[in-house]
Design a protein around this motif. Structure first.
Motif, PDB file in Angstrom:
ATOM      1  N   SER A  13       0.830  -1.211   0.000  1.00 49.54           N
ATOM      2  CA  SER A  13       0.000   0.000   0.000  1.00 49.54           C
ATOM      3  C   SER A  13       0.858   1.253   0.000  1.00 49.54           C
ATOM      4  N   LEU A  14       2.032   1.192   0.649  1.00 48.18           N
ATOM      5  CA  LEU A  14       2.928   2.350   0.658  1.00 48.18           C
ATOM      6  C   LEU A  14       3.530   2.574  -0.719  1.00 48.18           C
ATOM      7  N   VAL A  15       3.890   1.488  -1.405  1.00 49.64           N
ATOM      8  CA  VAL A  15       4.444   1.603  -2.750  1.00 49.64           C
ATOM      9  C   VAL A  15       3.403   2.217  -3.681  1.00 49.64           C
ATOM     10  N   VAL A  16       2.163   1.753  -3.580  1.00 51.13           N
ATOM     11  CA  VAL A  16       1.086   2.297  -4.419  1.00 51.13           C
ATOM     12  C   VAL A  16       0.866   3.769  -4.094  1.00 51.13           C
ATOM     13  N   PHE A  17       0.806   4.100  -2.803  1.00 51.76           N
ATOM     14  CA  PHE A  17       0.592   5.487  -2.386  1.00 51.76           C
ATOM     15  C   PHE A  17       1.708   6.392  -2.893  1.00 51.76           C
ATOM     16  N   GLU A  18       2.970   5.916  -2.801  1.00 49.85           N
ATOM     17  CA  GLU A  18       4.103   6.729  -3.272  1.00 49.85           C
ATOM     18  C   GLU A  18       3.964   7.054  -4.757  1.00 49.85           C
ATOM     19  N   GLU A  24       0.330  12.122  -9.010  1.00 49.94           N
ATOM     20  CA  GLU A  24      -0.963  12.776  -8.768  1.00 49.94           C
ATOM     21  C   GLU A  24      -1.997  12.313  -9.789  1.00 49.94           C
ATOM     22  N   ASN A  25      -1.961  11.036 -10.072  1.00 46.81           N
ATOM     23  CA  ASN A  25      -2.864  10.445 -11.065  1.00 46.81           C
ATOM     24  C   ASN A  25      -2.873   8.935 -10.841  1.00 46.81           C
ATOM     25  N   PHE A  26      -4.049   8.370 -10.532  1.00 43.22           N
ATOM     26  CA  PHE A  26      -4.142   6.942 -10.255  1.00 43.22           C
ATOM     27  C   PHE A  26      -3.887   6.103 -11.502  1.00 43.22           C
ATOM     28  N   THR A  27      -4.286   6.618 -12.647  1.00 44.93           N
ATOM     29  CA  THR A  27      -4.109   5.846 -13.884  1.00 44.93           C
ATOM     30  C   THR A  27      -2.634   5.696 -14.226  1.00 44.93           C
ATOM     31  N   ARG A  28      -1.887   6.804 -14.141  1.00 48.16           N
ATOM     32  CA  ARG A  28      -0.455   6.716 -14.459  1.00 48.16           C
ATOM     33  C   ARG A  28       0.284   5.876 -13.428  1.00 48.16           C
ATOM     34  N   ALA A  29      -0.107   5.955 -12.156  1.00 49.15           N
ATOM     35  CA  ALA A  29       0.492   5.105 -11.131  1.00 49.15           C
ATOM     36  C   ALA A  29       0.225   3.636 -11.439  1.00 49.15           C
ATOM     37  N   ALA A  38      -8.325   0.569 -10.872  1.00 47.01           N
ATOM     38  CA  ALA A  38      -9.234   0.250  -9.775  1.00 47.01           C
ATOM     39  C   ALA A  38      -8.468  -0.298  -8.577  1.00 47.01           C
ATOM     40  N   ALA A  39      -7.410  -1.118  -8.868  1.00 47.21           N
ATOM     41  CA  ALA A  39      -6.619  -1.677  -7.778  1.00 47.21           C
ATOM     42  C   ALA A  39      -5.864  -0.580  -7.044  1.00 47.21           C
ATOM     43  N   VAL A  40      -5.350   0.408  -7.778  1.00 42.97           N
ATOM     44  CA  VAL A  40      -4.673   1.535  -7.136  1.00 42.97           C
ATOM     45  C   VAL A  40      -5.654   2.300  -6.262  1.00 42.97           C
ATOM     46  N   SER A  41      -6.808   2.596  -6.811  1.00 46.73           N
ATOM     47  CA  SER A  41      -7.824   3.336  -6.064  1.00 46.73           C
ATOM     48  C   SER A  41      -8.218   2.584  -4.797  1.00 46.73           C
ATOM     49  N   TYR A  42      -8.351   1.263  -4.898  1.00 40.54           N
ATOM     50  CA  TYR A  42      -8.740   0.451  -3.739  1.00 40.54           C
ATOM     51  C   TYR A  42      -7.642   0.473  -2.677  1.00 40.54           C
ATOM     52  N   ALA A  43      -6.371   0.364  -3.099  1.00 45.62           N
ATOM     53  CA  ALA A  43      -5.270   0.353  -2.143  1.00 45.62           C
ATOM     54  C   ALA A  43      -5.167   1.691  -1.408  1.00 45.62           C
ATOM     55  N   ARG A  71       2.445  15.505   3.811  1.00 46.75           N
ATOM     56  CA  ARG A  71       3.376  15.185   4.899  1.00 46.75           C
ATOM     57  C   ARG A  71       3.690  13.691   4.916  1.00 46.75           C
ATOM     58  N   PHE A  72       2.625  12.893   4.774  1.00 45.05           N
ATOM     59  CA  PHE A  72       2.832  11.447   4.818  1.00 45.05           C
ATOM     60  C   PHE A  72       3.614  10.972   3.594  1.00 45.05           C
ATOM     61  N   HIS A  73       3.352  11.585   2.436  1.00 49.18           N
ATOM     62  CA  HIS A  73       4.052  11.178   1.218  1.00 49.18           C
ATOM     63  C   HIS A  73       5.545  11.449   1.343  1.00 49.18           C
ATOM     64  N   ALA A  74       5.923  12.599   1.921  1.00 44.87           N
ATOM     65  CA  ALA A  74       7.342  12.923   2.086  1.00 44.87           C
ATOM     66  C   ALA A  74       8.026  11.881   2.978  1.00 44.87           C
ATOM     67  N   ASP A  75       7.346  11.460   4.057  1.00 40.88           N
ATOM     68  CA  ASP A  75       7.928  10.453   4.938  1.00 40.88           C
ATOM     69  C   ASP A  75       8.018   9.095   4.253  1.00 40.88           C
ATOM     70  N   VAL A  76       7.005   8.735   3.484  1.00 41.47           N
ATOM     71  CA  VAL A  76       7.019   7.448   2.793  1.00 41.47           C
ATOM     72  C   VAL A  76       8.135   7.414   1.762  1.00 41.47           C
ATOM     73  N   VAL A  77       8.304   8.505   1.001  1.00 40.72           N
ATOM     74  CA  VAL A  77       9.379   8.572   0.009  1.00 40.72           C
ATOM     75  C   VAL A  77      10.731   8.395   0.687  1.00 40.72           C
ATOM     76  N   ALA A  78      10.942   9.111   1.807  1.00 39.60           N
ATOM     77  CA  ALA A  78      12.225   9.000   2.514  1.00 39.60           C
ATOM     78  C   ALA A  78      12.443   7.577   3.025  1.00 39.60           C
TER      79      ALA A  78
END
Length: 304
Positions: A13-18, A24-29, A38-43, A71-78
């Motif tokens: 879920s962290l990899v998907v969120f990152e 900033e686009n679920f389709t490109r992720a 749909a799987a990205v959106s669900y995660a 804030r959470f994205h910056a911590d997850v990336v790090a």
């Protein structure tokens, strides 16, 4: 750790969120990760429910991070970047084929060099780097996996130690020296010959009075003497016929076997110390360093 698992049940879920936050686009992720939109959106939705906050503003063609999401994205990336670097470092260490061995110049030139051809034959995929020094290096500080040192392992609590060779000290001369100067068949005979002294600048080493004392002889040098602070040069002086020197058996056994050196005096001092292959307790040896260590110990076993 159990609280962490309740908060974040899946690393995926962290990899998907990152990826979603970066694009900033679920389709490109989804395209990057090889999964459906749909799987990205669900995660992402499951992660938001787990954290109890909204991480994205869902827009028509994008998904913008909220303040909490940024804030959470910056911590997850790090965090993910650090884990990735650590994993790459571990993989690189596992593939490493360069192994550094710290040793004295005497060990490198008199024990290792005659065996390098056999090392290349036995371990053809490993490049051995030998680092010599007048003192025993701190393997942890220098990031060196293996070392060879003499002494007592109780004095090195930060290191593992495996026996390479006992410390056995005899007296050696060249055949030419004995031919020109007469026999040296007993320790007493040696007192009448020219002796070469090793004066180690840092490491402790047996000297002539100690060797004679172990043979029951009270010996005091008289007059001028030849003293050299490098053991390789001591043996070269012996080979040149300059006198008799102390010989550490694990170093001079090849030259004795070939007849270049003669063991004289019929006395051997066996000390309570020895020579060891050492490696730090603070880190695991990689596969290549382990193979070199095992090769060194097998070679030492072969001459004991």
């Amino acid at each position: 750790m159990s609280q962490f698992r309740r908060l974040l049940p899946s690393a995926n879920s962290l990899v998907v969120f990152e990826a979603a936050g970066r694009h900033e686009n679920f389709t490109r992720a989804a395209e990057e990760l090889g999964m459906s939109q749909a799987a990205v959106s669900y995660a992402v939705r499951a992660l938001e429910e787990q954290l109890g906050v909204t991480l994205f503003q869902r827009l028509h063609r994008s998904a913008r991070l909220t303040e909490a999401g940024e804030r959470f994205h910056a911590d997850v990336v790090a965090g993910l970047s650090r884990i990735e670097r650590s994993a790459e470092d571990i993989r690189a260490k596992g593939r490493e084929v360069n192994v550094t061995l710290a040793a004295s110049t005497a060990f490198a030139s008199m024990w290792m060099l005659p065996r390098l051809a056999r090392l290349r034959e036995d371990l053809p995929d490993i490049d051995l780097r030998i680092q010599t020094s007048v003192r025993d290096l701190d393997l942890e500080e220098e990031a060196i996996p293996l070392g060879v040192r003499g002494g007592d392992p109780k004095d090195w609590p930060r290191y593992h130690a495996a026996l390479l060779a006992p410390e056995i000290v005899t007296a050696v001369a060249s055949p030419a020296f004995i031919e020109q100067n007469g026999p040296a068949e007993s320790p007493e005979d040696l007192t009448r010959h020219r002796l070469i002294w090793l004066e180690e600048p840092v490491r402790q080493a047996c000297n002539w009075p100690e060797w004679f004392a172990s043979a029951g002889i009270d010996y005091a040098p008289k007059g001028r003497r030849l003293a050299i602070n490098d053991y390789v040069l001591v043996i070269q002086a012996v080979l040149a016929g300059e006198g008799i020197a102390l010989g550490w058996n694990h170093l001079i056994e090849g030259q004795v076997r070939s007849g270049q050196l003669l063991q004289v005096g019929r006395h051997a001092l066996v000390t309570d110390q020895a020579f060891y292959v050492v490696w730090p307790r603070s880190r695991e040896l990689n596969a290549s360093a382990t193979r070199v260590r095992d090769w060194l110990l097998a070679e030492g076993e072969g001459v004991r």
